[in-house]
Design a protein around this motif. Sequence first.
Motif, PDB file in Angstrom:
ATOM      1  N   GLY A   1     -10.072  -6.286  14.621  1.00  0.00           N
ATOM      2  CA  GLY A   1      -8.848  -6.840  14.062  1.00  0.00           C
ATOM      3  C   GLY A   1      -7.912  -7.361  15.125  1.00  0.00           C
ATOM      4  O   GLY A   1      -8.256  -7.425  16.313  1.00  0.00           O
ATOM      5  N   LEU A   2      -6.718  -7.751  14.706  1.00  0.00           N
ATOM      6  CA  LEU A   2      -5.761  -8.386  15.615  1.00  0.00           C
ATOM      7  C   LEU A   2      -5.013  -7.379  16.478  1.00  0.00           C
ATOM      8  O   LEU A   2      -4.630  -7.692  17.609  1.00  0.00           O
ATOM      9  N   GLN A   3      -4.796  -6.176  15.960  1.00  0.00           N
ATOM     10  CA  GLN A   3      -3.946  -5.215  16.649  1.00  0.00           C
ATOM     11  C   GLN A   3      -4.705  -4.276  17.574  1.00  0.00           C
ATOM     12  O   GLN A   3      -4.117  -3.672  18.459  1.00  0.00           O
TER      13      GLN A   3
ATOM     14  N   VAL B   1      -2.440  -2.790  20.586  1.00  0.00           N
ATOM     15  CA  VAL B   1      -1.545  -3.689  21.323  1.00  0.00           C
ATOM     16  C   VAL B   1      -0.290  -4.018  20.512  1.00  0.00           C
ATOM     17  O   VAL B   1       0.479  -4.913  20.882  1.00  0.00           O
ATOM     18  N   SER B   2      -0.063  -3.286  19.436  1.00  0.00           N
ATOM     19  CA  SER B   2       1.078  -3.571  18.566  1.00  0.00           C
ATOM     20  C   SER B   2       2.088  -2.431  18.585  1.00  0.00           C
ATOM     21  O   SER B   2       1.829  -1.344  19.109  1.00  0.00           O
ATOM     22  N   ASP B   3       3.257  -2.687  17.970  1.00  0.00           N
ATOM     23  CA  ASP B   3       4.308  -1.674  17.886  1.00  0.00           C
ATOM     24  C   ASP B   3       4.247  -0.915  16.559  1.00  0.00           C
ATOM     25  O   ASP B   3       5.237  -0.318  16.128  1.00  0.00           O
ATOM     26  N   GLU B   4       3.082  -0.919  15.930  1.00  0.00           N
ATOM     27  CA  GLU B   4       2.866  -0.189  14.681  1.00  0.00           C
ATOM     28  C   GLU B   4       1.701   0.782  14.838  1.00  0.00           C
ATOM     29  O   GLU B   4       0.814   0.560  15.666  1.00  0.00           O
ATOM     30  N   LYS B   5       1.691   1.846  14.043  1.00  0.00           N
ATOM     31  CA  LYS B   5       0.540   2.733  14.006  1.00  0.00           C
ATOM     32  C   LYS B   5      -0.632   2.001  13.373  1.00  0.00           C
ATOM     33  O   LYS B   5      -0.465   1.253  12.419  1.00  0.00           O
TER      34      LYS B   5
ATOM     35  N   ASN C   1       0.689 -11.668  26.905  1.00  0.00           N
ATOM     36  CA  ASN C   1       0.856 -12.352  25.622  1.00  0.00           C
ATOM     37  C   ASN C   1       0.439 -11.450  24.460  1.00  0.00           C
ATOM     38  O   ASN C   1       1.127 -11.378  23.435  1.00  0.00           O
ATOM     39  N   SER C   2      -0.682 -10.759  24.606  1.00  0.00           N
ATOM     40  CA  SER C   2      -1.149  -9.868  23.542  1.00  0.00           C
ATOM     41  C   SER C   2      -0.151  -8.756  23.265  1.00  0.00           C
ATOM     42  O   SER C   2       0.127  -8.414  22.108  1.00  0.00           O
ATOM     43  N   LEU C   3       0.418  -8.178  24.322  1.00  0.00           N
ATOM     44  CA  LEU C   3       1.285  -7.017  24.169  1.00  0.00           C
ATOM     45  C   LEU C   3       2.671  -7.375  23.646  1.00  0.00           C
ATOM     46  O   LEU C   3       3.339  -6.540  23.044  1.00  0.00           O
ATOM     47  N   ILE C   4       3.111  -8.603  23.864  1.00  0.00           N
ATOM     48  CA  ILE C   4       4.432  -8.980  23.332  1.00  0.00           C
ATOM     49  C   ILE C   4       4.338  -9.576  21.929  1.00  0.00           C
ATOM     50  O   ILE C   4       5.335  -9.640  21.213  1.00  0.00           O
TER      51      ILE C   4
END
Length: 584
Positions: free
Chosen positions: A509-511, A532-536, A314-317
């Motif tokens: 934080g969240l990411q 865990v996000s698709d951003e730097k 869930n975190s990774l998606i």
Amino acid sequence: MPATLDELTHKVEQQLNVIYENIDLPMPITELSRLLIDEMNIPNNFVEPVPYTNHWSEKDMMLITYGDSIVEPEQKPLKTLESFMDTYLNDKINSVHILPFFPYSSDDGFSVIDYSSVNESLGDWQDIEDIAGKYKLMSDLVINHCSSRSAWFQNFIKGSGVGKDYFFTADPSDDLSQVVRPRTSPLLRETETAEGTKYVWCTFSHDQVDLDFRNPHVLLSFVSIIRQYLDSGVKVFRLDAVAFLWKIVGGPSINLPYTHEVIRLLRTLIEHTEPETVIITETNIPNTQNLTYFGNANEAHCIYNFSLPPLLVNSLITGDCTYLKRWLMSMPPAQNGTCYFNFIASHDGIGLRPAEGLLSDLELNTLVNTMQNFGGRVSWRTADTGEQKAYEINIALFDALKGTIGGEDKWGLERFICAHAIMFGLEGIPGIYIHSILGTPNDYEKLKNTHHNRSINRHRWDYKLLKEQLDSDYSSHSKVLTRMLALIDIRTKQPAFHPNATQYVLHLGLQLFGFWRQSLDRKQSIFCISNVSDEKVELRLNELNLIVTDDWVELISNKNIEDTATELELMPYQTVWLTNLKNE
């Protein structure tokens, strides 16, 4: 603690009195106690187990596999498995869980026909012993039920012989409305026997008939089975579906006190026979219930961390670690003598019951829908209200992580490696499914042939083809294996990754999902942080309060941290392990 055989016998008698307090036994408790101890062949000069002893270290890493996950013509699959492990994993992974390797009639091994034999299509006991001589071997003890084709059940039908009174029956008129089950099939199986029509309790399927532990001869039979497995080199017992072991008509028939006492009794017998042996309970239930199987460090040595797979996926998606972090903060540290068994993929699927109360209904629905978009299937259960609820998601983890809630993207491999880097760092023993370490995708052909959802993640590799893939620098399977083994090699050398080393959750934080580990001797610290996000994302090292007089290094990239007040830029799904004490 017992110091003599007489004192051990007395302890076993006390445990038996709890289990059978309201049952009219066919023999005195004292006789049953002696029979159990004799069946285990406990010597007069047994080694007294030391309480709160850890039978594991940071070097422990468990491969989870079927005996025939890899096959080669003209060779028994267990020999092929041994060859694969020796060739590709030998110096990195020291333990293996071979899923049920016995003759069976359904459920890919979990409907056992004969507990005392090795499935001839896989090999024989010598093959099992050869593997056990090189690796710490975990075997399933399928203790809740057996096959309807077993000799025991055939004797139940005939009304004579061993097994004639081994099975739990009820009446269709009984109140069975509260029974908790993971399946939608009818609970009772109508069976014609020599004594008339009987209705046999079947928690899972009508080919998996539930045993009745109110009969002490069932307990004696399983103690005999345990003794045989110990003699064949088994060091870890996985008690399959044990939460359902004891039944009482009119109630939920799950997690009953008698079940816990049976586990405590089996532990007493096992640890006085082979003190290094470990018991793991497989209880795919809500998290708070699962934790009770530790007892007071006198039941399971290890419990499966069933909440980890759905929360981590869930975190990774979603790119948001809120739920994962909240859960990890709520998890009590395992006291010495117990530990968590961590996994994020298995032969079954991503169980959703352990996420109940942890993920909201909206999060669960989003998770299910995203997995279906990535080719996954859903298995259902019947809730107390009669409503059909998602029980588990059936999907290969490699496909489960090929995108986000926004769809498939280019970060699939990085996301997949990130998931394992997180698991490898967490408190507990890591278990890695063979199709994860090989990066195997969904097997739609097998799903089509079997019509069983779980088949999607139970691919069978041809060893020649697999070797071609693993020996190529360009295949995704080779890339996955190489990176996995590199992480494992680092992980198994760090004292701060001991399964019982201190762990604290970080708030970044969240990411950024992070936690801190500290070795038992307090010499090594490791900060485990994953984007865990698709951003730097920028990681400010001063937020970690790194001790400036220590020399810090990032283990995965093997780079020194020159300035503890600087920022690190984490690429999408990048993990860093920052430590003050590098162990080569």
